[in-house]
Design a protein around this motif. Structure first.
Motif, mmCIF file in Angstrom:
data_model
loop_
_atom_site.group_PDB
_atom_site.id
_atom_site.type_symbol
_atom_site.label_atom_id
_atom_site.label_comp_id
_atom_site.label_asym_id
_atom_site.label_seq_id
_atom_site.Cartn_x
_atom_site.Cartn_y
_atom_site.Cartn_z
ATOM 1 N N ASN A 143 -54.199 -32.094 41.157
ATOM 2 C CA ASN A 143 -53.236 -31.329 41.528
ATOM 3 C C ASN A 143 -52.941 -30.302 40.821
ATOM 4 O O ASN A 143 -51.566 -30.112 40.327
ATOM 5 C CB ASN A 143 -52.263 -32.034 42.254
ATOM 6 C CG ASN A 143 -52.522 -32.977 43.474
ATOM 7 O OD1 ASN A 143 -53.028 -32.604 44.265
ATOM 8 N ND2 ASN A 143 -51.890 -34.206 43.449
ATOM 9 N N ASP B 114 -56.754 -24.856 49.767
ATOM 10 C CA ASP B 114 -56.996 -25.770 50.851
ATOM 11 C C ASP B 114 -56.823 -24.911 52.264
ATOM 12 O O ASP B 114 -57.672 -25.230 53.360
ATOM 13 C CB ASP B 114 -55.908 -26.688 50.874
ATOM 14 C CG ASP B 114 -55.959 -27.772 49.887
ATOM 15 O OD1 ASP B 114 -57.064 -27.952 49.007
ATOM 16 O OD2 ASP B 114 -54.845 -28.722 49.644
ATOM 17 N N TYR C 107 -59.060 -30.266 40.474
ATOM 18 C CA TYR C 107 -58.379 -30.243 41.816
ATOM 19 C C TYR C 107 -57.943 -31.708 42.189
ATOM 20 O O TYR C 107 -56.826 -31.674 42.633
ATOM 21 C CB TYR C 107 -59.602 -30.168 42.824
ATOM 22 C CG TYR C 107 -59.241 -29.916 44.242
ATOM 23 C CD1 TYR C 107 -58.579 -28.827 44.873
ATOM 24 C CD2 TYR C 107 -59.611 -30.919 44.939
ATOM 25 C CE1 TYR C 107 -58.455 -28.808 46.031
ATOM 26 C CE2 TYR C 107 -59.109 -30.935 46.364
ATOM 27 C CZ TYR C 107 -58.707 -29.956 46.961
ATOM 28 O OH TYR C 107 -58.277 -29.919 48.189
ATOM 29 N N LYS D 45 -53.339 -24.724 44.556
ATOM 30 C CA LYS D 45 -54.432 -25.668 45.363
ATOM 31 C C LYS D 45 -54.170 -25.616 46.711
ATOM 32 O O LYS D 45 -54.830 -25.723 47.744
ATOM 33 C CB LYS D 45 -53.785 -27.089 44.960
ATOM 34 C CG LYS D 45 -54.671 -28.217 45.405
ATOM 35 C CD LYS D 45 -54.440 -29.583 44.947
ATOM 36 C CE LYS D 45 -55.165 -30.483 45.450
ATOM 37 N NZ LYS D 45 -55.088 -30.885 46.975
ATOM 38 N N VAL E 149 -64.222 -27.929 47.684
ATOM 39 C CA VAL E 149 -63.131 -28.166 48.335
ATOM 40 C C VAL E 149 -63.242 -28.613 49.859
ATOM 41 O O VAL E 149 -62.929 -29.466 50.323
ATOM 42 C CB VAL E 149 -62.163 -26.976 48.177
ATOM 43 C CG1 VAL E 149 -60.820 -27.234 48.934
ATOM 44 C CG2 VAL E 149 -61.708 -26.872 46.777
#
Length: 335
Positions: free
Chosen positions: A26, A52, A23, A48, A86
């Protein structure tokens, strides 16, 4: 960036660290597999940015920030576990990673602000060590919540939220505070709902351009709220009456204490008839009069006693595998 990451003995340190590295570097895509509760698991790919987007909606809803401590005790291979990581990362919060097991023991010296659990883990904590979560925000998902557990949550005044979502939506798109009577699910920001032939359609333009069509039958209140009725995959159409097994199973457990699994089998007269597996180590005799809390057409026509059900890794009952294991010559009629 995390404030800190703590790995307790027995946690999935290697796997969690690998995902965090992926993560942070990227990675262009992340792979997830559906649970397989309605068929063969499917592989899904997300970016990604999509991770998010989902995480930030949860952060806003729960008002999470860098002062909070997150606790992870879910299998890292699930979307729920990865999305919790996350969320903690984007908050700049502390993350504690514990072992993945049903009988979880939380560190007493640490105040946990946010935790995701499956129902069986919460049930164990209520019986053994719920004081450590008195002030926590508790997210419950992965399997249905029994009426018994809901009553315990309400009586203890725990800050529990039931999630509605799927791998296809990268975790939850709607949440509801667990209470009695049950509140409707409420959409997260910039997500709206519609309905087609009684099934939920999710409009989530930040995740994907086209609406997500589900097999979840709902009662739509407005674009932001709905009550869930059951999966169309499992609906039994008996003589033109649509029966939702999960709803009937919950009421049977609430009123009789019997753990059951209901489904439909072919019937010459009704098209499908509702039948029931009863989880018990003993052979028991049941009659229609044992179910006065059900409507006449909701009472199963036949039943079998079985010693066990099959379960998926996320603790959901594997309905398909359990049904395939039944013995056709052992059905008993409710008189």
């Amino acid at each position: 960036m995390f404030k800190e990451v703590i790995y307790l003995p027995g946690s999935q340190e290697i796997e969690i660290a690998s995902f965090i590295k992926e993560y942070q570097n990227n990675s262009s895509e992340f792979s997830f597999f559906t649970s397989g509760s309605t068929g063969t698991p499917k592989k899904l790919i997300f970016s990604k940015d999509q991770l998010d987007v989902s995480a930030k909606k949860s952060i806003t809803y729960f008002q999470l920030d860098e002062s909070h401590t997150f606790y992870l005790c879910l299998d890292i291979n699930t979307v729920a576990a990865k999305m919790l990581i996350v969320r903690a990362y984007l908050c700049g919060a502390s993350l504690i990673c514990g072992p993945v097991k049903k009988e979880i023991n939380l560190p007493k010296e640490v105040k946990i602000d946010f935790i995701s659990l499956v129902p069986i883990q919460l049930k164990f904590l209520i019986e053994k060590n719920i004081e450590s979560l008195r002030k926590s925000k508790i997210l419950i998902g992965g399997a249905s919540i029994s009426t018994e557990l809901i009553n315990q949550i309400v009586s203890l005044d725990l800050n529990c939220f039931q999630s509605f979502g799927m791998t296809e939506t990268l975790s939850h798109v709607a949440l509801r505070k667990i209470s009695f009577p049950a509140l409707p699910y409420q959409a997260l920001s910039n997500i709206r709902f519609s309905i087609s032939d009684t099934c939920l359609i999710i409009h989530y333009p930040e995740l994907q351009d086209t609406p997500i069509v589900t097999n979840d039958e709902i009662l739509l209140i407005d674009e932001q709220h709905f009550h869930w009725k059951g999966r169309r995959d499992f609906v039994v159409n008996s003589g033109g009456v649509k029966l939702h097994p999960a709803d009937i199973e919950d009421r049977i457990y609430e009123n009789s204490g019997l753990k059951t699994l209901l489904f439909g089998i072919s019937d010459n007269e009704l098209g499908e008839k509702l039948v029931m597996l009863v989880l018990t180590n003993n052979s028991i005799n049941l009659q229609k009069s044992d179910f006065p809390f059900l409507l006449p057409f909701e009472i199963p026509k036949q039943y079998q006693c079985v010693a066990s059900f099959f379960y998926l890794p996320n603790e959901k009952t594997d309905r398909i595998k359990t049904q395939l294991a039944i013995k056709e010559n052992e059905w008993r009629t409710l008189l």
